[in-house]
Design a protein around this motif. Structure first.
Motif, PDB file in Angstrom:
ATOM      1  N   THR A  26     -67.053  12.476   3.781  1.00  0.00           N
ATOM      2  CA  THR A  26     -66.088  13.334   4.473  1.00  0.00           C
ATOM      3  C   THR A  26     -65.024  12.463   5.133  1.00  0.00           C
ATOM      4  OG1 THR A  26     -67.278  13.263   6.577  1.00  0.00           O
ATOM      5  CG2 THR A  26     -67.930  15.007   5.024  1.00  0.00           C
ATOM      6  N   ARG A  27     -63.923  13.095   5.521  1.00  0.00           N
ATOM      7  CA  ARG A  27     -62.870  12.355   6.220  1.00  0.00           C
ATOM      8  C   ARG A  27     -63.413  11.777   7.527  1.00  0.00           C
ATOM      9  NH1 ARG A  27     -56.972  12.749   5.803  1.00  0.00           N
ATOM     10  NH2 ARG A  27     -56.190  11.356   7.420  1.00  0.00           N
ATOM     11  N   ALA A  28     -64.281  12.524   8.200  1.00  0.00           N
ATOM     12  CA  ALA A  28     -64.875  12.045   9.457  1.00  0.00           C
ATOM     13  C   ALA A  28     -65.688  10.773   9.218  1.00  0.00           C
ATOM     14  CB  ALA A  28     -65.736  13.130  10.092  1.00  0.00           C
ATOM     15  N   GLU A  29     -66.437  10.724   8.120  1.00  0.00           N
ATOM     16  CA  GLU A  29     -67.212   9.520   7.798  1.00  0.00           C
ATOM     17  C   GLU A  29     -66.275   8.351   7.470  1.00  0.00           C
ATOM     18  OE1 GLU A  29     -70.118  10.319   4.744  1.00  0.00           O
ATOM     19  OE2 GLU A  29     -71.262  11.676   6.040  1.00  0.00           O
ATOM     20  N   LEU A  82     -64.237   5.839  -8.610  1.00  0.00           N
ATOM     21  CA  LEU A  82     -65.017   5.648  -7.386  1.00  0.00           C
ATOM     22  C   LEU A  82     -64.724   6.785  -6.408  1.00  0.00           C
ATOM     23  CD1 LEU A  82     -66.962   3.836  -5.815  1.00  0.00           C
ATOM     24  CD2 LEU A  82     -64.980   2.574  -4.971  1.00  0.00           C
ATOM     25  N   THR A  83     -65.736   7.625  -6.183  1.00  0.00           N
ATOM     26  CA  THR A  83     -65.589   8.733  -5.251  1.00  0.00           C
ATOM     27  C   THR A  83     -66.571   8.559  -4.091  1.00  0.00           C
ATOM     28  OG1 THR A  83     -67.169  10.087  -6.454  1.00  0.00           O
ATOM     29  CG2 THR A  83     -64.847  10.339  -7.047  1.00  0.00           C
ATOM     30  N   ASP A  84     -66.306   9.311  -3.023  1.00  0.00           N
ATOM     31  CA  ASP A  84     -67.142   9.279  -1.820  1.00  0.00           C
ATOM     32  C   ASP A  84     -67.316   7.863  -1.295  1.00  0.00           C
ATOM     33  OD1 ASP A  84     -67.358  12.034  -1.884  1.00  0.00           O
ATOM     34  OD2 ASP A  84     -69.150  12.001  -3.121  1.00  0.00           O
ATOM     35  N   HIS A  85     -66.209   7.152  -1.264  1.00  0.00           N
ATOM     36  CA  HIS A  85     -66.197   5.747  -0.841  1.00  0.00           C
ATOM     37  C   HIS A  85     -64.804   5.439  -0.294  1.00  0.00           C
ATOM     38  CE1 HIS A  85     -68.597   2.007  -1.336  1.00  0.00           C
ATOM     39  NE2 HIS A  85     -67.414   1.449  -1.110  1.00  0.00           N
ATOM     40  N   VAL A  86     -64.724   4.848   0.878  1.00  0.00           N
ATOM     41  CA  VAL A  86     -63.430   4.493   1.460  1.00  0.00           C
ATOM     42  C   VAL A  86     -63.181   2.995   1.263  1.00  0.00           C
ATOM     43  CG1 VAL A  86     -64.355   4.111   3.793  1.00  0.00           C
ATOM     44  CG2 VAL A  86     -61.953   4.660   3.512  1.00  0.00           C
ATOM     45  N   VAL A  87     -61.938   2.644   0.932  1.00  0.00           N
ATOM     46  CA  VAL A  87     -61.538   1.241   0.812  1.00  0.00           C
ATOM     47  C   VAL A  87     -60.369   1.012   1.770  1.00  0.00           C
ATOM     48  CG1 VAL A  87     -60.606  -0.560  -0.701  1.00  0.00           C
ATOM     49  CG2 VAL A  87     -62.359   1.005  -1.556  1.00  0.00           C
ATOM     50  N   ILE A  88     -60.487  -0.032   2.580  1.00  0.00           N
ATOM     51  CA  ILE A  88     -59.508  -0.359   3.611  1.00  0.00           C
ATOM     52  C   ILE A  88     -58.937  -1.744   3.316  1.00  0.00           C
ATOM     53  CG2 ILE A  88     -59.118  -0.692   6.096  1.00  0.00           C
ATOM     54  CD1 ILE A  88     -62.017   0.777   6.335  1.00  0.00           C
ATOM     55  N   VAL A  89     -57.608  -1.842   3.212  1.00  0.00           N
ATOM     56  CA  VAL A  89     -56.944  -3.136   3.052  1.00  0.00           C
ATOM     57  C   VAL A  89     -56.259  -3.452   4.380  1.00  0.00           C
ATOM     58  CG1 VAL A  89     -55.190  -4.472   1.824  1.00  0.00           C
ATOM     59  CG2 VAL A  89     -56.632  -2.855   0.566  1.00  0.00           C
ATOM     60  N   THR A  90     -56.632  -4.580   4.959  1.00  0.00           N
ATOM     61  CA  THR A  90     -56.097  -5.001   6.254  1.00  0.00           C
ATOM     62  C   THR A  90     -55.088  -6.117   6.037  1.00  0.00           C
ATOM     63  OG1 THR A  90     -58.188  -4.433   7.322  1.00  0.00           O
ATOM     64  CG2 THR A  90     -56.718  -5.913   8.530  1.00  0.00           C
ATOM     65  N   ARG A  91     -53.973  -6.032   6.777  1.00  0.00           N
ATOM     66  CA  ARG A  91     -52.954  -7.084   6.710  1.00  0.00           C
ATOM     67  C   ARG A  91     -52.567  -7.501   8.119  1.00  0.00           C
ATOM     68  NH1 ARG A  91     -46.668  -6.603   4.691  1.00  0.00           N
ATOM     69  NH2 ARG A  91     -46.107  -8.771   5.067  1.00  0.00           N
ATOM     70  N   TRP A  92     -52.526  -8.807   8.306  1.00  0.00           N
ATOM     71  CA  TRP A  92     -51.968  -9.398   9.528  1.00  0.00           C
ATOM     72  C   TRP A  92     -50.622  -9.967   9.119  1.00  0.00           C
ATOM     73  CZ3 TRP A  92     -57.012  -9.600   8.123  1.00  0.00           C
ATOM     74  CH2 TRP A  92     -57.944  -9.124   9.053  1.00  0.00           C
ATOM     75  N   TYR A  93     -49.543  -9.412   9.651  1.00  0.00           N
ATOM     76  CA  TYR A  93     -48.192  -9.822   9.289  1.00  0.00           C
ATOM     77  C   TYR A  93     -47.933 -11.236   9.794  1.00  0.00           C
ATOM     78  CZ  TYR A  93     -43.088  -9.763   8.987  1.00  0.00           C
ATOM     79  OH  TYR A  93     -41.774 -10.059   8.711  1.00  0.00           O
ATOM     80  N   GLY A  94     -47.373 -12.067   8.908  1.00  0.00           N
ATOM     81  CA  GLY A  94     -47.169 -13.472   9.243  1.00  0.00           C
ATOM     82  C   GLY A  94     -45.754 -13.858   9.616  1.00  0.00           C
ATOM     83  N   GLY A  95     -44.855 -12.868   9.736  1.00  0.00           N
ATOM     84  CA  GLY A  95     -43.512 -13.185  10.186  1.00  0.00           C
ATOM     85  C   GLY A  95     -42.462 -13.251   9.086  1.00  0.00           C
ATOM     86  N   LYS A  96     -42.900 -13.259   7.826  1.00  0.00           N
ATOM     87  CA  LYS A  96     -41.941 -13.295   6.715  1.00  0.00           C
ATOM     88  C   LYS A  96     -42.195 -12.091   5.811  1.00  0.00           C
ATOM     89  CE  LYS A  96     -41.094 -18.192   6.590  1.00  0.00           C
ATOM     90  NZ  LYS A  96     -41.736 -19.443   6.273  1.00  0.00           N
ATOM     91  N   HIS A  97     -41.102 -11.420   5.451  1.00  0.00           N
ATOM     92  CA  HIS A  97     -41.241 -10.261   4.563  1.00  0.00           C
ATOM     93  C   HIS A  97     -41.693 -10.718   3.176  1.00  0.00           C
ATOM     94  CE1 HIS A  97     -39.713  -7.267   7.313  1.00  0.00           C
ATOM     95  NE2 HIS A  97     -38.788  -8.140   7.696  1.00  0.00           N
ATOM     96  N   LEU A  98     -42.622  -9.963   2.596  1.00  0.00           N
ATOM     97  CA  LEU A  98     -43.175 -10.320   1.291  1.00  0.00           C
ATOM     98  C   LEU A  98     -42.541  -9.528   0.152  1.00  0.00           C
ATOM     99  CD1 LEU A  98     -46.972 -10.546   2.177  1.00  0.00           C
ATOM    100  CD2 LEU A  98     -45.244 -12.352   2.226  1.00  0.00           C
TER     101      LEU A  98
END
Length: 124
Positions: A26-29, A82-98
């Motif tokens: 679920t979205r809550a999960e 892939l269902t019923d599975h969340v994938v999270i991509v985390t980014r820490w911005y380093g100061g230069k546009h990619l």
């Protein structure tokens, strides 16, 4: 909840990426997994925690300021079946546009998760 985290997998011009995920029906999960990730101070301070999931046939996603990135994650989940599975991509911005490279890094991060994570057993 079983959140898997693969940290410091990509670095480019100062920006750093991680990918995480876990089962969610679920979205809550899905949001609970995101909250679990953000309990780690390092992830709470990240510039973007972009995520997507296909939950019981419903697509949910959040760019978290990284415009267009959650759509890429969602498309990759659809292709992988892939269902019923969340994938999270985390980014820490380093100061230069990619530019467009940021999307390539999102793709590479999700590929890493699909190849390494528990998603391998679930989605295939």
């Amino acid at each position: 909840m079983s959140l898997q985290v693969f940290d410091k997998i990509i670095s480019d011009r100062g920006s750093r990426y991680a990918v995480s995920g876990g089962p969610a029906r679920t979205r809550a999960e899905a949001e609970a997994l995101l909250a679990e990730l953000r309990r780690n101070k390092r992830f709470a301070k990240a510039t973007h925690n972009t995520w997507a999931a296909i939950l019981s046939g419903e697509a949910v996603r959040d760019d978290d300021g990284e415009s267009g990135a959650s759509q890429i994650i969602l498309q990759m989940l659809e292709r992988a079946g892939l269902t019923d599975h969340v994938v999270i991509v985390t980014r820490w911005y380093g100061g230069k546009h990619l530019g467009g490279d940021r999307f390539r890094h999102v793709v590479d991060a999700v590929r890493h998760y699909l190849a390494q994570g528990e998603a391998r057993q679930v989605g295939r």
